[in-house]
Structures are given as structure tokens and as C-alpha cells.
Write a protein that holds these residues in place. Structure first.
Motif, mmCIF file in Angstrom:
data_model
loop_
_atom_site.group_PDB
_atom_site.id
_atom_site.type_symbol
_atom_site.label_atom_id
_atom_site.label_comp_id
_atom_site.label_asym_id
_atom_site.label_seq_id
_atom_site.Cartn_x
_atom_site.Cartn_y
_atom_site.Cartn_z
ATOM 1 N N GLU A 1 10.818 -14.567 -0.964
ATOM 2 C CA GLU A 1 9.835 -14.094 0.020
ATOM 3 C C GLU A 1 8.408 -14.044 -0.512
ATOM 4 N N TYR A 2 8.258 -14.236 -1.812
ATOM 5 C CA TYR A 2 6.916 -14.238 -2.408
ATOM 6 C C TYR A 2 6.451 -15.662 -2.776
ATOM 7 N N GLY A 3 7.273 -16.639 -2.466
ATOM 8 C CA GLY A 3 6.908 -18.020 -2.758
ATOM 9 C C GLY A 3 7.227 -18.479 -4.172
ATOM 10 N N TYR A 4 8.192 -17.788 -4.800
ATOM 11 C CA TYR A 4 8.576 -18.145 -6.167
ATOM 12 C C TYR A 4 9.974 -18.774 -6.191
ATOM 13 N N VAL A 5 10.159 -19.660 -7.164
ATOM 14 C CA VAL A 5 11.488 -20.208 -7.452
ATOM 15 C C VAL A 5 11.782 -19.940 -8.923
ATOM 16 N N ASN A 6 12.825 -19.191 -9.173
ATOM 17 C CA ASN A 6 13.321 -18.969 -10.539
ATOM 18 C C ASN A 6 14.815 -19.252 -10.522
ATOM 19 N N ASP A 7 15.175 -20.376 -11.092
ATOM 20 C CA ASP A 7 16.557 -20.832 -10.952
ATOM 21 C C ASP A 7 16.963 -21.609 -12.205
ATOM 22 N N THR A 8 18.260 -21.613 -12.471
ATOM 23 C CA THR A 8 18.825 -22.428 -13.553
ATOM 24 C C THR A 8 19.984 -23.227 -12.983
ATOM 25 N N ARG A 9 19.951 -24.527 -13.218
ATOM 26 C CA ARG A 9 20.990 -25.396 -12.675
ATOM 27 C C ARG A 9 21.501 -26.350 -13.752
ATOM 28 N N SER A 10 22.733 -26.802 -13.553
ATOM 29 C CA SER A 10 23.337 -27.782 -14.458
ATOM 30 C C SER A 10 23.808 -28.988 -13.667
ATOM 31 N N PHE A 11 23.623 -30.153 -14.276
ATOM 32 C CA PHE A 11 24.017 -31.410 -13.632
ATOM 33 C C PHE A 11 24.812 -32.241 -14.635
ATOM 34 N N ASP A 12 26.001 -32.655 -14.240
ATOM 35 C CA ASP A 12 26.846 -33.407 -15.170
ATOM 36 C C ASP A 12 26.788 -34.922 -14.956
ATOM 37 N N TRP A 13 25.939 -35.394 -14.074
ATOM 38 C CA TRP A 13 25.878 -36.837 -13.822
ATOM 39 C C TRP A 13 24.544 -37.468 -14.229
ATOM 40 N N ILE A 14 23.631 -36.675 -14.761
ATOM 41 C CA ILE A 14 22.369 -37.225 -15.267
ATOM 42 C C ILE A 14 22.246 -36.887 -16.745
ATOM 43 N N SER A 15 21.445 -37.686 -17.455
ATOM 44 C CA SER A 15 21.370 -37.524 -18.903
ATOM 45 C C SER A 15 19.990 -37.899 -19.426
ATOM 46 N N MET A 16 19.691 -37.403 -20.622
ATOM 47 C CA MET A 16 18.430 -37.754 -21.274
ATOM 48 C C MET A 16 18.596 -38.808 -22.360
ATOM 49 N N ASP A 17 19.817 -39.029 -22.839
ATOM 50 C CA ASP A 17 19.968 -39.767 -24.086
ATOM 51 C C ASP A 17 20.374 -41.227 -23.952
ATOM 52 N N HIS A 18 20.628 -41.752 -22.775
ATOM 53 C CA HIS A 18 20.984 -43.172 -22.688
ATOM 54 C C HIS A 18 19.839 -43.979 -22.094
ATOM 55 N N HIS A 19 19.987 -45.318 -22.134
ATOM 56 C CA HIS A 19 18.863 -46.200 -21.816
ATOM 57 C C HIS A 19 18.368 -46.049 -20.387
ATOM 58 N N ASP A 20 19.217 -45.637 -19.462
ATOM 59 C CA ASP A 20 18.759 -45.447 -18.079
ATOM 60 C C ASP A 20 18.745 -43.968 -17.706
ATOM 61 N N GLY A 21 18.434 -43.122 -18.695
ATOM 62 C CA GLY A 21 18.358 -41.681 -18.473
ATOM 63 C C GLY A 21 17.084 -41.288 -17.727
ATOM 64 N N ILE A 22 16.822 -39.994 -17.649
ATOM 65 C CA ILE A 22 15.742 -39.492 -16.793
ATOM 66 C C ILE A 22 14.396 -39.368 -17.508
ATOM 67 N N LEU A 23 14.356 -39.536 -18.826
ATOM 68 C CA LEU A 23 13.086 -39.414 -19.544
ATOM 69 C C LEU A 23 12.092 -40.462 -19.055
ATOM 70 N N GLY A 24 10.853 -40.027 -18.834
ATOM 71 C CA GLY A 24 9.819 -40.937 -18.362
ATOM 72 C C GLY A 24 9.813 -41.134 -16.856
ATOM 73 N N ARG A 25 10.736 -40.500 -16.168
ATOM 74 C CA ARG A 25 10.773 -40.602 -14.705
ATOM 75 C C ARG A 25 10.057 -39.380 -14.112
ATOM 76 N N SER A 26 10.248 -39.126 -12.832
ATOM 77 C CA SER A 26 9.506 -38.033 -12.202
ATOM 78 C C SER A 26 10.419 -37.147 -11.369
ATOM 79 N N LEU A 27 10.004 -35.913 -11.208
ATOM 80 C CA LEU A 27 10.646 -34.969 -10.297
ATOM 81 C C LEU A 27 9.697 -34.723 -9.129
ATOM 82 N N VAL A 28 10.257 -34.704 -7.916
ATOM 83 C CA VAL A 28 9.442 -34.534 -6.711
ATOM 84 C C VAL A 28 10.025 -33.404 -5.860
ATOM 85 N N ILE A 29 9.150 -32.538 -5.359
ATOM 86 C CA ILE A 29 9.539 -31.449 -4.458
ATOM 87 C C ILE A 29 9.007 -31.789 -3.067
ATOM 88 N N TYR A 30 9.885 -31.705 -2.069
ATOM 89 C CA TYR A 30 9.550 -32.178 -0.722
ATOM 90 C C TYR A 30 9.381 -31.043 0.288
#
Length: 233
Positions: free
Chosen positions: A182-211
Motif C-alpha cells: 500500500e506504500y508502493g514498495y516491493v520487498n520480496d525474495t524468489r527462487s527460479f530453477d530454470w534460469i542460470s548465471m553460469d552457462h553460455h546462454d544464461g541471464i548475465l548481460g541481459r535485462s529485467l523489465v517491470i511492466y
């Protein structure tokens, strides 16, 4: 009488010459036999040494090959263990979409990511600036996009990210919705088992977008950031 004596002497000389010739022939024959025996002995030794060297070389090659295989396996096992134990960190500093300067939402904050080995990727999300009076639905779509390019605001990030081996997630870049309070804040922790940082097509260098709107019926990008590797949190 004198003639007989002279003939006898000549016969003796002839016999001596024959004996000398015979001795010479015997000596030469013995020398040739000795040379032949030496040559045969040397050839036998060389063959024995060559065979010994070949066997030794073969044993050395096998020994080295076995050690190389062991070293390769040990190195591979070490790399796999190191990779499984390594922890990766990333950070994404969220800013409002520069193309929407008059937007009622001015979203700022950070998204901290960590992943140990090949385990789930964890995101700690801390955002502010959602305008609670502008909407009744507090859901906002949350996506990964293929490019980390903000040269044209949040419109130059490309299509939604897709990883080929994402299991049952047909839209691997769709991370669901963010819910602000109600104050316009988001404080959350989430886990995802289908994305990764360590392989060649991982998420590093990509972008996150809020819609604006939920993840399946959004209308425009409110904020975005580039995912970059960091030392830790």
C-alpha cells in the motif's frame, strides 16, 4: 751329385713357399670367420636393444597415457566439483523507463541475485516508487529480455529471453508478477530453477523489465535494468 743337391734345395724352398701360402690362407680364413661372428653378434645385440627400447618406449607411452587419462579425469572431476560448489552473484539497478518521463510510476531499487553451482537462482527484490493511487491492481509483469541494451530506454532490450533447456517453462523469461504494498514498495525474495548465471546462454548481460499490468496482459515497460555480475552481496 752337385745337381741332385741343388734340386733338393729347390724342392725344400718350394715346400716352404707352399707352407707360407697355406698359413696365409688359414690366417685370412680365421680373420673372415671372426669378422662374420662379430657382425652377427653385433646385429643380434642391436636387435635385442632395439626390441628392448621399443618395449620400454611402449611401456612409457602406455604409462604416460594412463597418467594423462587419470589427470584428465581428476581435472574434469575437480572442475565439476568446483563448478558445483561455486557461488555466483549478480546485481540489477532498476531505473524508470527513460522514454516515460511523465510516468506516474517512478520505480527505483535493486535486484540482487545469487546462485550456488547449478542450484536455483535466488532474487532479492527491493523496489520503491509504485504509485498506489494510479491503479487498483497492484500486479506488475516481471520479465527477463534478451539484450542488456538501454540505449532507447526499455524499448531496446529485444524480445523476451528464452533458454532452450528450460524444462516445462515454455516462456523462460516470464518471472510472473511483482506485487507492491500500500506504500508502493516491493520487498520480496524468489527462487527460479530454470534460469542460470553460469552457462553460455544464461541471464548475465541481459535485462529485467517491470511492466504496467500483469505478466500476461501488460501494456508498457515502466522500469528496467541490466543484469551484471558482481563479487557478492
Amino acid at each position: 751329385m752337385y745337381i741332385k743337391h741343388e734340386m733338393l734345395i729347390r724342392c725344400l724352398f718350394s715346400v716352404l713357399e707352399i707352407v707360407k701360402m697355406f698359413k696365409t690362407i688359414v690366417i685370412i680364413s680365421l680373420a673372415l670367420m671372426a669378422a662374420a661372428a662379430y657382425t652377427e653378434h653385433k646385429s643380434h645385440n642391436n636387435h635385442h636393444l632395439s626390441s628392448h627400447h621399443r618395449n620400454a618406449h611402449r611401456e612409457l607411452h602406455v604409462h604416460l597415457h594412463v597418467h594423462q587419462e587419470e589427470d584428465h579425469h581428476h581435472s574434469s572431476d575437480h572442475e565439476q566439483c568446483h563448478e558445483a560448489a561455486a557461488e555466483h552473484f549478480a546485481h540489477c539497478e532498476v531505473r524508470p523507463n527513460s522514454l516515460l518521463s511523465d510516468s506516474v510510476h517512478q520505480i527505483h531499487g535493486s535486484i540482487k541475485m545469487s546462485q550456488k553451482g547449478h542450484g536455483p537462482l535466488t532474487m532479492k527484490i527491493g523496489l520503491s516508487g509504485f504509485n498506489v493511487n494510479a491503479e487498483s491492481n497492484h500486479k506488475h509483469g516481471f520479465h527477463i529480455h534478451e539484450f542488456g541494451d538501454l540505449s532507447n530506454g526499455c524499448d531496446s532490450v529485444g524480445e523476451m529471453y528464452h533458454v532452450r533447456d528450460s524444462g516445462y517453462h515454455s516462456h523462460s523469461g516470464d518471472l510472473g508478477d511483482l506485487f507492491h504494498d500500500e506504500y508502493g514498495y516491493v520487498n520480496d525474495t524468489r527462487s527460479f530453477d530454470w534460469i542460470s548465471m553460469d552457462h553460455h546462454d544464461g541471464i548475465l548481460g541481459r535485462s529485467l523489465v517491470i511492466y504496467q499490468g500483469n505478466h500476461s496482459s501488460h501494456t508498457g515497460a515502466l522500469a528496467c535494468c541490466i543484469i551484471g555480475r558482481c563479487h557478492g552481496h
